[in-house]
Design an enzyme around this catalytic site. Sequence first.
Site, PDB file in Angstrom:
ATOM      1  N   ASP A  24      66.367  76.870   0.549  1.00 52.18           N
ATOM      2  CA  ASP A  24      65.965  76.935   1.969  1.00 52.18           C
ATOM      3  C   ASP A  24      66.980  77.567   2.922  1.00 52.18           C
ATOM      4  O   ASP A  24      67.169  77.084   4.051  1.00 52.18           O
ATOM      5  CB  ASP A  24      65.631  75.518   2.477  1.00 52.18           C
ATOM      6  N   GLU A  72      61.149  76.307   2.509  1.00 55.13           N
ATOM      7  CA  GLU A  72      60.256  75.228   2.954  1.00 55.13           C
ATOM      8  C   GLU A  72      59.262  75.818   3.949  1.00 55.13           C
ATOM      9  O   GLU A  72      59.654  76.493   4.909  1.00 55.13           O
ATOM     10  CB  GLU A  72      61.058  74.106   3.628  1.00 55.13           C
ATOM     11  N   LYS A 129      57.756  75.966  -1.033  1.00 54.60           N
ATOM     12  CA  LYS A 129      57.539  74.530  -1.227  1.00 54.60           C
ATOM     13  C   LYS A 129      57.092  73.874   0.073  1.00 54.60           C
ATOM     14  O   LYS A 129      57.646  74.159   1.131  1.00 54.60           O
ATOM     15  CB  LYS A 129      58.825  73.876  -1.762  1.00 54.60           C
ATOM     16  N   LYS A 132      60.228  68.522   0.846  1.00 51.25           N
ATOM     17  CA  LYS A 132      61.686  68.608   0.865  1.00 51.25           C
ATOM     18  C   LYS A 132      62.207  68.934  -0.534  1.00 51.25           C
ATOM     19  O   LYS A 132      63.120  69.731  -0.695  1.00 51.25           O
ATOM     20  CB  LYS A 132      62.302  67.297   1.382  1.00 51.25           C
ATOM     21  N   CYS A 162      66.957  68.522   1.722  1.00 46.03           N
ATOM     22  CA  CYS A 162      66.292  69.288   0.654  1.00 46.03           C
ATOM     23  C   CYS A 162      67.156  69.460  -0.589  1.00 46.03           C
ATOM     24  O   CYS A 162      66.631  69.492  -1.711  1.00 46.03           O
ATOM     25  CB  CYS A 162      65.808  70.623   1.193  1.00 46.03           C
TER      26      CYS A 162
HETATM   27  N1  TIU Z   1      65.564  72.337   3.910  1.00 48.82           N
HETATM   28  C1  TIU Z   1      65.715  71.178   4.537  1.00 48.82           C
HETATM   29  O1  TIU Z   1      66.684  70.455   4.333  1.00 48.82           O
HETATM   30  N2  TIU Z   1      64.763  70.855   5.496  1.00 48.82           N
HETATM   31  C2  TIU Z   1      64.974  69.997   6.519  1.00 48.82           C
HETATM   32  O2  TIU Z   1      64.068  69.696   7.264  1.00 48.82           O
HETATM   33  N3  TIU Z   1      66.244  69.539   6.697  1.00 48.82           N
HETATM   34  C3  TIU Z   1      66.729  68.807   7.719  1.00 48.82           C
HETATM   35  O3  TIU Z   1      67.883  68.390   7.632  1.00 48.82           O
HETATM   36  N4  TIU Z   1      65.971  68.552   8.772  1.00 48.82           N
END
Ligand code: TIU
Length: 224
Positions: A24, A72, A129, A132, A162
């Site tokens: 991500d 994500e 995806k 998370k 994630c």
């Molecule tokens: N990729 C990921 O960690 N998505 C999140 O929403 N992370 C946060 O820390 N919000």
Amino acid sequence: MIAIDADPYSFELEPGRCTLLIIDMQRDFLEAGGFGEMLGNDVSQLRRTIAPNRALLQAWRARGLPVMHTREGHRPDLSDLPPAKKVRGRILTSIGDQGPMGRILVRGEAGHDIVPELYPAAGEPVIDKPGKGAFFATDLHAILQNRGISQLIVTGVTTEVCVNTTVREANDRGYDCLVPEDCVGSYFPEFQQMGLKMIAAQGGIFGWVSHSRHILAALDRGAA
Ligand code: TIU
């Protein structure tokens, strides 16, 4: 096998069975003016991971080793967005709405894409995806199994969300995960520290924690 210095003990890298999995590294999480910053987060905490990820990615690619990326996000019609995820946080502008870099966490939008510094090369699978964890509702496990992969070097953001969720999912599916601490980032320094501790504690309950310099050194030794 090549030994990599790690916590709680050395990680035995099998280069042909290990993929670099970058989680991500998307513009909406990392760039000034993106969704992450819009929520009040300090993106510099994540941006420091770009340079070490780039060095590791280049070394990994140079040896012809497998690389995979995740993002994500959701379908443009939001049919895969759980209502609970949509309303969580009670924020005015949420997933699917128009944000600073297009519709937030929607596939095909500018903010959803990976930062240019770490852009996937042709042939490197990108896993889209909805959750998370990178295994939930994706074909990641099938691709890894078909390629004979049993080890993952997991990098990206965020450490406690994630990255941690993916490492836990991978652990339950039988993969060995190594997390280089300088290549993962959190908006919250205390979560960065604890997110890493949680992985390596209790004899490596979810995996190993190391630093990219140890991985690069091991690759140099392996190539020598
Ligand atoms: N990729 C990921 O960690 N998505 C999140 O929403 N992370 C946060 O820390 N919000």
